[in-house]
Scaffold this motif. Structure first.
Motif, mmCIF file in Angstrom:
data_model
loop_
_atom_site.group_PDB
_atom_site.id
_atom_site.type_symbol
_atom_site.label_atom_id
_atom_site.label_comp_id
_atom_site.label_asym_id
_atom_site.label_seq_id
_atom_site.Cartn_x
_atom_site.Cartn_y
_atom_site.Cartn_z
ATOM 1 N N ALA A 115 0.828 -1.200 0.000
ATOM 2 C CA ALA A 115 0.000 0.000 0.000
ATOM 3 C C ALA A 115 0.868 1.259 0.000
ATOM 4 C CB ALA A 115 -0.931 -0.001 1.211
ATOM 5 N N ASP A 116 2.011 1.176 0.667
ATOM 6 C CA ASP A 116 2.921 2.327 0.741
ATOM 7 C C ASP A 116 3.939 2.346 -0.383
ATOM 8 O OD1 ASP A 116 1.706 3.262 3.050
ATOM 9 O OD2 ASP A 116 3.117 2.248 4.390
ATOM 10 N N GLU A 117 4.353 1.169 -0.817
ATOM 11 C CA GLU A 117 5.401 1.047 -1.834
ATOM 12 C C GLU A 117 4.967 -0.023 -2.838
ATOM 13 O OE1 GLU A 117 8.186 1.349 -4.272
ATOM 14 O OE2 GLU A 117 8.307 2.698 -2.569
ATOM 15 N N PRO A 118 4.324 0.383 -3.937
ATOM 16 C CA PRO A 118 3.772 -0.594 -4.880
ATOM 17 C C PRO A 118 4.803 -1.486 -5.577
ATOM 18 C CG PRO A 118 2.890 1.604 -5.289
ATOM 19 C CD PRO A 118 3.958 1.744 -4.273
ATOM 20 N N THR A 119 6.051 -1.025 -5.667
ATOM 21 C CA THR A 119 7.081 -1.823 -6.356
ATOM 22 C C THR A 119 8.334 -1.924 -5.488
ATOM 23 O OG1 THR A 119 7.831 0.145 -7.537
ATOM 24 C CG2 THR A 119 6.241 -1.257 -8.669
ATOM 25 N N PRO A 120 8.229 -2.595 -4.363
ATOM 26 C CA PRO A 120 9.390 -2.679 -3.470
ATOM 27 C C PRO A 120 10.467 -3.609 -4.023
ATOM 28 C CG PRO A 120 7.660 -4.095 -2.666
ATOM 29 C CD PRO A 120 7.094 -3.349 -3.850
ATOM 30 N N ASP A 121 11.721 -3.293 -3.706
ATOM 31 C CA ASP A 121 12.798 -4.207 -4.057
ATOM 32 C C ASP A 121 12.955 -5.220 -2.918
ATOM 33 O OD1 ASP A 121 14.080 -2.765 -2.032
ATOM 34 O OD2 ASP A 121 15.496 -1.787 -3.384
ATOM 35 N N GLU A 122 13.826 -6.204 -3.121
ATOM 36 C CA GLU A 122 13.959 -7.263 -2.125
ATOM 37 C C GLU A 122 14.381 -6.743 -0.748
ATOM 38 O OE1 GLU A 122 16.202 -11.486 -1.299
ATOM 39 O OE2 GLU A 122 15.565 -11.015 -3.340
ATOM 40 N N PRO A 123 15.354 -5.814 -0.652
ATOM 41 C CA PRO A 123 15.685 -5.304 0.687
ATOM 42 C C PRO A 123 14.492 -4.627 1.379
ATOM 43 C CG PRO A 123 17.459 -4.790 -0.850
ATOM 44 C CD PRO A 123 16.313 -5.337 -1.667
ATOM 45 N N ALA A 124 13.661 -3.928 0.626
ATOM 46 C CA ALA A 124 12.478 -3.284 1.224
ATOM 47 C C ALA A 124 11.471 -4.331 1.699
ATOM 48 C CB ALA A 124 11.831 -2.334 0.221
ATOM 49 N N ILE A 125 11.318 -5.381 0.918
ATOM 50 C CA ILE A 125 10.396 -6.454 1.315
ATOM 51 C C ILE A 125 10.901 -7.110 2.596
ATOM 52 C CG2 ILE A 125 9.488 -8.736 0.697
ATOM 53 C CD1 ILE A 125 9.592 -7.739 -2.264
ATOM 54 N N ARG A 126 12.176 -7.444 2.618
ATOM 55 C CA ARG A 126 12.734 -8.094 3.804
ATOM 56 C C ARG A 126 12.654 -7.185 5.027
ATOM 57 N NH1 ARG A 126 15.014 -12.968 3.095
ATOM 58 N NH2 ARG A 126 15.335 -13.647 0.961
ATOM 59 N N ALA A 127 12.876 -5.895 4.837
ATOM 60 C CA ALA A 127 12.783 -4.950 5.966
ATOM 61 C C ALA A 127 11.349 -4.879 6.488
ATOM 62 C CB ALA A 127 13.276 -3.569 5.542
ATOM 63 N N ALA A 128 10.373 -4.856 5.581
ATOM 64 C CA ALA A 128 8.964 -4.771 5.994
ATOM 65 C C ALA A 128 8.507 -6.024 6.729
ATOM 66 C CB ALA A 128 8.079 -4.523 4.775
ATOM 67 N N LEU A 129 9.106 -7.163 6.401
ATOM 68 C CA LEU A 129 8.715 -8.427 7.023
ATOM 69 C C LEU A 129 9.594 -8.801 8.212
ATOM 70 C CD1 LEU A 129 8.043 -10.563 3.817
ATOM 71 C CD2 LEU A 129 6.394 -9.284 5.200
#
Length: 167
Positions: A115-129
């Motif tokens: 919802a905040d970042e429609p196209t996250p990269d892998e580091p962003a995904i890992r940080a969010a999780l």
């Protein structure tokens, strides 16, 4: 004991709650929303993640009375009954579940990220999780599922009436 009034999954709800009742227990026991799992009860595992006004929070660390007047989204609210939302479908397609205990929290954390970042990269995904623990999958399938959900999201600018609609 006062009633706690809040909006849960788009529906105004009210139920009595003692001041010390956690939001996780309130959702599960008073409202019957058992998709919010209770794991460590210390905010370390993320199994109890829900969205409070669109932001992920640990429902085990919040009192139900603190949610009064707010909007809560649980995993049950991400799609109509019997259907899967886009993130849930991506988790299914990528086999991003094993025992399933962490899945609701992971799905909600991923939903908030997208919802905040429609196209996250892998580091962003890992940080969010990072606040959600999984003892079964090794995380790669979960990261793959978030990538798939991001890739399949419609561009809000291309859908009339959804400009700026993040959630």
């Amino acid at each position: 004991m006062d009633a706690v009034e809040l909006v849960v999954n788009g529906v105004r709800r009210a139920a009595p709650a003692e001041p010390r009742r956690t939001l996780a227990d309130f959702l599960r026991e008073e409202l019957g929303l058992t998709g919010t799992h209770v794991g460590c009860e210390q905010g370390a595992c993320g199994a109890c993640t829900v969205l409070l006004d669109g932001e992920p929070v640990y429902a085990c660390l919040m009192f139900a009375v603190q949610a009064r007047g707010h909007e809560i989204t649980t995993v049950e609210g991400l799609a109509p009954p019997g259907e899967l939302g886009p993130v849930q479908e991506a988790f299914r397609r990528c086999h991003a579940v094993q025992c399933g205990f962490c899945t609701p929290g992971m799905v909600l954390a991923a939903h908030a990220l997208l919802a905040d970042e429609p196209t996250p990269d892998e580091p962003a995904i890992r940080a969010a999780l990072a606040g959600n623990l999984c003892r079964c999958t090794g995380y790669q399938s979960i990261v793959d599922a978030v990538r798939l959900a991001a890739a399949r999201r419609p561009d809000p600018a291309a859908v009339p009436g959804t400009e700026g609609a993040a959630r």
